[in-house]
Design an enzyme around this catalytic site. Structure first.
Site, PDB file in Angstrom:
ATOM      1  CG  ASN A 110      -5.173  28.311   5.905  1.00 22.44           C
ATOM      2  OD1 ASN A 110      -6.198  27.369   5.446  1.00 22.44           O
ATOM      3  ND2 ASN A 110      -4.501  28.756   5.154  1.00 22.44           N
ATOM      4  CB  THR A 155      21.944 -16.063  10.993  1.00 24.55           C
ATOM      5  OG1 THR A 155      22.688 -17.247  11.040  1.00 24.55           O
ATOM      6  CG2 THR A 155      22.197 -15.372  12.380  1.00 24.55           C
ATOM      7  CG  HIS A 156      21.577 -16.395   6.500  1.00 24.19           C
ATOM      8  ND1 HIS A 156      21.643 -15.375   5.508  1.00 24.19           N
ATOM      9  CD2 HIS A 156      22.764 -16.230   7.311  1.00 24.19           C
ATOM     10  CE1 HIS A 156      22.563 -14.768   5.758  1.00 24.19           C
ATOM     11  NE2 HIS A 156      23.540 -14.893   6.867  1.00 24.19           N
ATOM     12  CB  SER A 277     -10.178 -24.075   7.239  1.00 21.76           C
ATOM     13  OG  SER A 277     -10.581 -24.567   5.915  1.00 21.76           O
ATOM     14  CE  LYS A 283      -4.651 -25.064   7.771  1.00 18.10           C
ATOM     15  NZ  LYS A 283      -5.202 -24.079   6.671  1.00 18.10           N
ATOM     16  CG  ASN A 285      -6.044 -21.346   9.315  1.00 19.37           C
ATOM     17  OD1 ASN A 285      -5.327 -22.224   9.113  1.00 19.37           O
ATOM     18  ND2 ASN A 285      -7.222 -21.052   8.885  1.00 19.37           N
ATOM     19  CD  GLU A 290      -2.020 -16.227   8.438  1.00 20.48           C
ATOM     20  OE1 GLU A 290      -1.400 -17.381   8.103  1.00 20.48           O
ATOM     21  OE2 GLU A 290      -3.236 -16.136   8.119  1.00 20.48           O
ATOM     22  CE1 TYR A 317      -4.589  23.387   4.754  1.00 19.39           C
ATOM     23  CE2 TYR A 317      -5.653  24.122   3.017  1.00 19.39           C
ATOM     24  CZ  TYR A 317      -5.537  23.092   3.871  1.00 19.39           C
ATOM     25  OH  TYR A 317      -6.522  22.352   4.008  1.00 19.39           O
ATOM     26  CE  LYS A 325      -8.075  18.223   8.183  1.00 23.69           C
ATOM     27  NZ  LYS A 325      -7.247  18.404   7.140  1.00 23.69           N
TER      28      LYS A 325
END
Length: 461
Positions: A110, A155-156, A277, A283, A285, A290, A317, A325
């Site tokens: 322990n 903003t937004h 792609s 493409k 990407n 991501e 314990y 872990k």
């Protein structure tokens, strides 16, 4: 070979339980810390006269040999021995004989596992801090190149006011600085040695905990044996701090993903940090960004798992704690991998300055400066805001920008508008005029960069 704890048992452990109970598949990564801690413990036992000095020497030498065997790939860990601690003790006993069985005197698994995890985490935190500092340097280098690169602030997700790319990048530099500070603070609380707490109530042997702490480089020792073996706050705290790192990386990646799209075209990612792609040949990407964004949820999940694991267990314990872990290890691995790959992706991207500047000139990002122009002439800001808003609406109705309005048109909204209004709403001037501390004016941002470099040139916090 029988269980080291098997004296009380009359039946062998079922093979299903062996596999379910064993943690060696994942806790074997703690082998160096387990051996280092065991050597310090053995040396202390010899110094305190609990075992003979010659026996302590034999144990320490045997542990060094076990370490060499593991690192040379000569060891196959055993599921039957359950965990890294008992595997190493079994390997030691094979090497040095009966004296190896004395190693566990005045110690429990322990307090042993609590020691190993703290030692492991201290080292890993050091590596995370180093990666955060490297990323901050990269951000400073990039910001220094773009002190005059104009872009819209949002903003937004709507264009709001003009800033510079340098100022935008330095916002993330602030986030990663706080991450660094949180990690350093977390390391302080991990830097407390639990060995000597035993299973939960210490030991009757005259151990010297301070000696072991010095040998292992700990700043302090735990002061309550129950807490020492049941505490995993440091693991939760690390995972919480790692989650914030992932939040910051994910937000940055989201912007990189947006900026690299045709709709923004603010940046182009390097081919070496992009993918294509299997069907669409055109493409390119932003898969690295991501994937980092996606991996943030993985680390958040580990934080939730640790909190849930701890919330209902009594002192001290409990076997539930074996679940700490895998969550902690994967959180460490994930945040380090993301920091490692994010930095070169950032360093190799191409900034399309002209597209950023065009976007900053659109969307009436200088409308606040138009209102400020009137406010500096004594107009109450609410009235100035209304006049500027009406001017924006006029432009929208007539397909104009604020700098394309004629002075007579301006005077329709306020007689205080004069010829100098055109200078006041130039995009570069709008940015340069915001030279308050923390503002986006290039000279202000340059000062922030210089101070950040000075801090990073010092010792790791």
């Amino acid at each position: 070979m029988g269980k080291l704890w098997g004296g009380r048992f009359q039946k062998n452990t079922d093979h299903l339980v062996e596999d379910f109970h064993s943690s060696i598949s994942f806790d074997q990564r703690l082998y160096k810390y387990d051996i280092k801690g065991s050597i310090a413990h053995a040396r202390m036992l010899g110094e305190a006269g609990i075992i003979q000095p010659a026996e302590a020497d034999a144990i320490a030498s045997g542990l060094e040999e076990v370490l060499a065997d593991i690192e040379a790939g000569r060891v196959e860990f055993s599921v039957e021995s359950e965990d890294i601690h008992m595997n190493i003790e079994q390997l030691l006993t094979v090497k040095v004989g009966e004296v190896g069985k004395k190693l566990h005197t005045a110690r429990s698994r322990n307090d042993q596992v609590a020691l190993d995890i703290r030692m492991y985490l201290k080292d890993e935190i050091g590596e995370v801090i180093a990666l955060l500092r490297e990323l901050q340097v990269s951000l400073l280098d990039l910001a220094e190149k773009h002190l005059e690169t104009v872009m819209p602030g949002y903003t937004h997700l709507q264009r709001a006011q003009p800033v510079t790319l340098a100022h935008h990048l330095m916002a993330y530099c602030e986030m990663f600085r706080r991450d660094e500070e949180r990690m350093a603070d977390c390391r302080r609380r991990a830097d407390v040695m639990p060995l000597g707490a035993g299973a939960l109530a210490g030991t009757t042997f005259p151990i010297d905990r301070a000696y072991v702490a010095r040998q292992l480089g700990f700043a302090a020792i735990t002061e309550n044996s129950l807490d020492a073996v049941s505490d995993r706050d440091f693991a939760v705290e690390f995972t919480a701090a790692a989650s914030l790192i992932m939040v910051h990386l994910s937000r940055f990646c989201e912007e990189i993903i947006l900026w690299s799209s045709a709709e923004f075209s603010f940046i182009e990612l390097d081919d070496s940090y992009s993918t294509g792609s299997s069907m669409m040949p055109q493409k390119k990407n932003p898969d690295v960004a991501e994937l980092i964004r996606g991996k943030s949820g993985r680390v958040f999940g580990h934080l939730q798992a640790l909190l849930t694991m701890l919330k209902g267990i009594p002192l001290a314990y409990n076997k539930d704690m074996q679940e700490d872990k895998e969550a902690l290890f994967d959180a460490v691995d994930t945040v380090k991998k993301c920091l490692v790959v994010f930095r070169p992706m950032l360093e190799t991207m191409r900034v399309v300055k002209e597209n950023m500047a065009t976007a900053a000139r659109g969307g009436f990002t200088n409308a606040t400066d138009l209102a400020d122009y009137l406010a500096r002439r004594g107009v109450p800001f609410r009235e100035a805001h209304e006049a500027a808003g009406k001017a924006v609406f006029f432009c929208l109705e007539n397909g104009k920008t604020l700098d394309q309005m004629t002075l007579p048109e301006y005077k329709e909204f306020s007689p205080l508008f004069e010829e100098d209004v055109y200078e006041a709403i130039k995009i570069n001037r709008c940015i340069g005029a915001r030279n308050v501390p923390g503002g986006p004016a290039p000279e202000e941002v340059a000062g922030v960069i210089a101070r950040a470099r000075q801090r990073l040139a010092g010792d790791v916090t």
